[in-house]
Structure formats: C-alpha cells, structure tokens
Design an enzyme around this catalytic site. Structure first.
Site, PDB file in Angstrom:
ATOM      1  N   GLY A 219      17.382  78.915  20.639  1.00 19.64           N
ATOM      2  CA  GLY A 219      18.415  78.708  21.650  1.00 19.64           C
ATOM      3  C   GLY A 219      18.278  77.360  22.313  1.00 19.64           C
ATOM      4  O   GLY A 219      17.527  76.497  21.847  1.00 19.64           O
ATOM      5  N   ASN A 220      19.019  77.157  23.389  1.00 23.00           N
ATOM      6  CA  ASN A 220      18.917  75.896  24.128  1.00 23.00           C
ATOM      7  C   ASN A 220      19.104  76.157  25.613  1.00 23.00           C
ATOM      8  O   ASN A 220      19.352  77.275  26.036  1.00 23.00           O
ATOM      9  CB  ASN A 220      19.929  74.871  23.586  1.00 23.00           C
ATOM     10  CG  ASN A 220      21.351  75.354  23.740  1.00 23.00           C
ATOM     11  OD1 ASN A 220      21.846  75.495  24.850  1.00 23.00           O
ATOM     12  ND2 ASN A 220      22.020  75.635  22.619  1.00 23.00           N
TER      13      ASN A 220
END
Ligand code: CTP
Length: 416
Positions: A219-220
């Site tokens: 993810g980020n």
C-alpha cells in the site's frame, strides 16, 4: 458580508446563518448542526416550519441558538421579519428539507416564515433533503430539485442507509458534520455562482492496496484528504459528484455518491464506469503501480530455515493515461496529480511537465513531497500545470483552497 453582531474576540462580524428546519424526523439531527454553527462563531437564526415543531419544540431551537424562534409571519410584525431575516443572511441552510418544503420553495410559495425567507435571501442557499426513497425519487420531487438547482441553490443528494421504520435506501439526512462542512465552504466562498451546476464530476481518493495474502498488502501513505476536499468543494459549486475512495476511513461527504474500493483494478473499473457520463475526472488517488503476480489464499508462513519468500510483481494499468487517451466523453476534462521529489534528471516542475505530456491529461497538479510533508496533512501547496503550457501557483493553504483552485480551472475549461 452584512453587518452583524461581533463574534467573541474577533474583529469581523459573525456570519449570519439561517437554519431552516422542515417537518421530518431528521429534525433532531439539525440540533447538532445548529450546535456546530453556533460554537464556531456563527450568528444563527432558526426558522422551523410548523411541522418541524411537531418533532423538536421551539424551546430547543431557542435555547441552542440563543434567540426567539418563530414559524409564521405574524410575530414581531413591526420588524418585518419575513423580509429582514432572508435579506440579512450570509447563508441559508435548510436541514432537513422535506418533499413538501422543496415543492413550496421550487414554486415560490410564501405561506410561512421559512418560505418567505427563501424568497428574500440573496446569499447562497443549501437544501439537505431527507425523506423516504419513494418520495425522493418521485418525478415531482426530482423536478422541484432540478428547478432549485437551476436557480443556483445547492441541493445535496440524500445519503443511503436506514430510514424511519424498517426500510433502508436513499433518503437519509447526510451527517450533520458534513452539512456543516458544506456550510463553511459556501460561507468562505461567498455568493460565487455554483459554476459546476449541472455537471457530473468523478474524483478518486486514497491509496489502493494490493493483497499479498488475506492479512497483508502492498500500500501507500495516501490519506484521501485531498480527494475528499475535491468532492466536498465540487458539491458546494453545484456538481453531482461520484467519489471513488480507496481505503479511506473519513466520513462520506454530504451529497456525494461514494464507492469504496480496495485495489487498483477495482479503482480503475469504478472510475472508468463513472467517467462515461462525467464532465471531469480528477485522479487524486494514489493507485499502487505494482501488484503481486499471485496473492495467496492463506496466510504466508515464516519458513523454518529463516529464508524470506520472494515477491514477483507486475505493473498495474495506468488509469489516468487510459482516461486521457480514450476520452470517454467529448469535452471531458481529465486532471492528474503528481507527487514528485525532484532528482538528478530534473526539478519537480521538469518532472511534472514530462509527466503531463506522458499521461496526456489536461491539467496536472504537482506537489513537492520531499520529506513526505503532504501525506495526512490538512494543508497543501501545488503548481497546476496545463496542457497548453500554463502554470498556476497555489500558495500553501488548506486542501479545500487547492481544491477550489483546481475546480476554477476545470470550470474555465468546461466553459462554465
Ligand atoms: N495514476 C493512475 N494509475 C496508476 C498510477 C497512477 O491513474 N496506475 C495516476 C494518479 O492518480 C495520479 C497520476 O497518475 O493522478 C500520477 O501518479 P504518479 O504515481 O505520480 O505517476 P506514475 O505514472 O506512477 O509516475 P512515477 O513513475 O513518477 O511514479
């Protein structure tokens, strides 16, 4: 802004807000909206309809606003309240707005203090309808909503969910906190025309997650705040808004259709589907560029010999480049974001220009994220590059201010 009482400790007069309340069960939620407005320094006059008082009594409105409360035009006639209240308002918000109130407003009736106020107000007006789904969907109500929108009012689409009784559907009053945000935005912008009225805009927000197994993902850090600010501000400029949100835990903005997704593939499907009839698409989301070639159905275990599993990745499709290339609708404005740090190959703006050309979008909002400053922050600073070579500096300010700067350019391109 008109002359009004001074808010405590402030030099500017407190903005004057009229809170109209019509007769629906959601009237009790307007108490929360009223509390937020007064606590944030607004001078609020509550104008309930007679039916609203069946749900919440005048004593509650009066105690919470600190002012007398009337429903008809025959009290304090010497002060001409049926004209004064509307004319001196900086904002009128009607929450909840029933089908009956919308009908009376659309037809210009003036049979009580609230409808008189609506006819005399020259400030922004926002209606937050709440009713059963059948009443909202009825052609009569939809025609009334269309009329009010054409005349410049902001009519929030109701939220979906549990209604009075056993049924669920579209018709709930949006969260009072979110109606409050729309009010703040309209007050900050003043009586500017709702230049996105009649437009459908699609906004993506948040960061996608690519599952490795049932408990892990790639993810980020995207918080979704900028995308949510874009959705909110588009509503207060009159647009119909579809927000495709990837893993965002913020409350749904009032009047917005929110679609929740997890992966880049889901985000791409939802944005592309909604974009088919959209006048503008703003890709504020941070889609993961890569995903694992395979995701395990069961949790990946540590191995006894201490060796780590290797991860094979494949590239996700570029949604923004696809939208820019395919142009799903004539005249559609496509906007991208670029979070850049600058490197040996060029400055932040050089990289932004190259990205604008590569992706083929109309506008690219370039953030300098050296140091990770923007993620999760309520503020932002950017340069908006356009495909014709122009650049607009947006100084450090709220994400709502940057959102308005983006919509200014989108509206100009749409010719509105
Ligand atoms: N974007 C997209 N689809 C992707 C990746 C990014 O639509 N698979 C969009 C983002 O929503 C954003 C813009 O493209 O509006 C730029 O994102 P960015 O990550 O900066 O672009 P990349 O093409 O991934 O460039 P870089 O190689 O610099 O990471």
């Amino acid at each position: 802004m008109t002359d009004g009482p001074m808010s405590e400790g402030a030099s500017a007069p407190a903005p004057r807000v009229v809170l109209g309340v019509s007769g629906g069960i959601a009237a009790y939620k307007a108490c929360e909206l009223l509390r937020r407005l007064t606590e944030s320094g607004h001078d609020v006059t509550v104008v309930p309809t007679a039916a609203a008082l069946e749900f919440v009594g005048a004593a509650s409105w009066s105690a919470l606003s600190g002012k007398p409360v009337h429903t008809g035009v025959w009290d304090d006639v010497h002060e001409v309240p049926h004209v004064r209240i509307g004319k001196s308002a900086d904002l009128v918000v009607v929450a909840p707005a029933t089908a009956d109130l919308l009908a009376r407003a659309a037809h210009g009736l003036a049979d009580d203090l609230l409808t008189n106020t609506l006819l005399t107000a020259r400030c922004p007006v926002v209606f937050a309808p709440a009713m059963h789904t059948e009443m909202w969907e009825h052609p009569a109500t939809q025609a009334n909503v269309a009329t009010l929108r054409e005349r410049g009012a902001v009519v929030l689409d109701p939220a979906e969910g549990r209604l009075t009784g056993a049924d669920t559907g579209k018709g709930r009053l949006p969260d009072p906190e979110e109606i409050f945000e729309v009010c703040l935005d309209l007050l900050a912008r003043g009586a500017g025309a709702p230049d996105l009225a009649g437009r459908h805009v699609v906004v993506s927000a948040g960061g996608t997650r690519e599952p490795l197994d049932p408990v892990r993902f790639l993810g980020n850090r995207s918080s979704g705040l900028q995308g949510y600010a874009l959705a909110r501000t588009a509503v207060s400029r009159g647009a119909r808004v579809t927000l495709v949100a990837a893993n965002v835990s913020l409350p749904d903005p009032a009047g917005v259709t929110v679609v929740h997704v997890e992966t880049t593939a889901e985000l791409g499907d939802q944005v592309t589907g909604a974009a088919k009839d959209a006048d503008a698409v703003v890709m504020a989301a941070a889609p993961a560029d890569f995903r694992p070639v395979a995701s395990s159905d069961s949790k990946i275990k540590k191995s006894a010999d201490g060796s780590a599993p290797s991860l094979e990745l494949t590239q996700n499709p570029d949604i923004l480049a696809g939208l820019s290339h395919d142009r799903l609708r004539d005249g559609q404005v496509v906007v991208g974001f670029a979070a850049e740090t600058g490197d040996a190959t060029g400055s932040v703006l050089d990289l932004g220009r190259a990205k604008l050309a590569r992706k083929g979008c109309d506008l690219l909002v370039v953030n300098d994220v050296s140091g990770g400053a923007v993620f999760g922050s309520p503020d932002n600073q950017a340069v908006i590059l356009d495909a014709d070579g122009g650049a607009t500096d947006v100084p450090f300010g709220t994400k709502a201010a940057l959102a308005h700067a983006i919509w200014d350019q989108v509206a100009a391109r749409l010719g509105g």
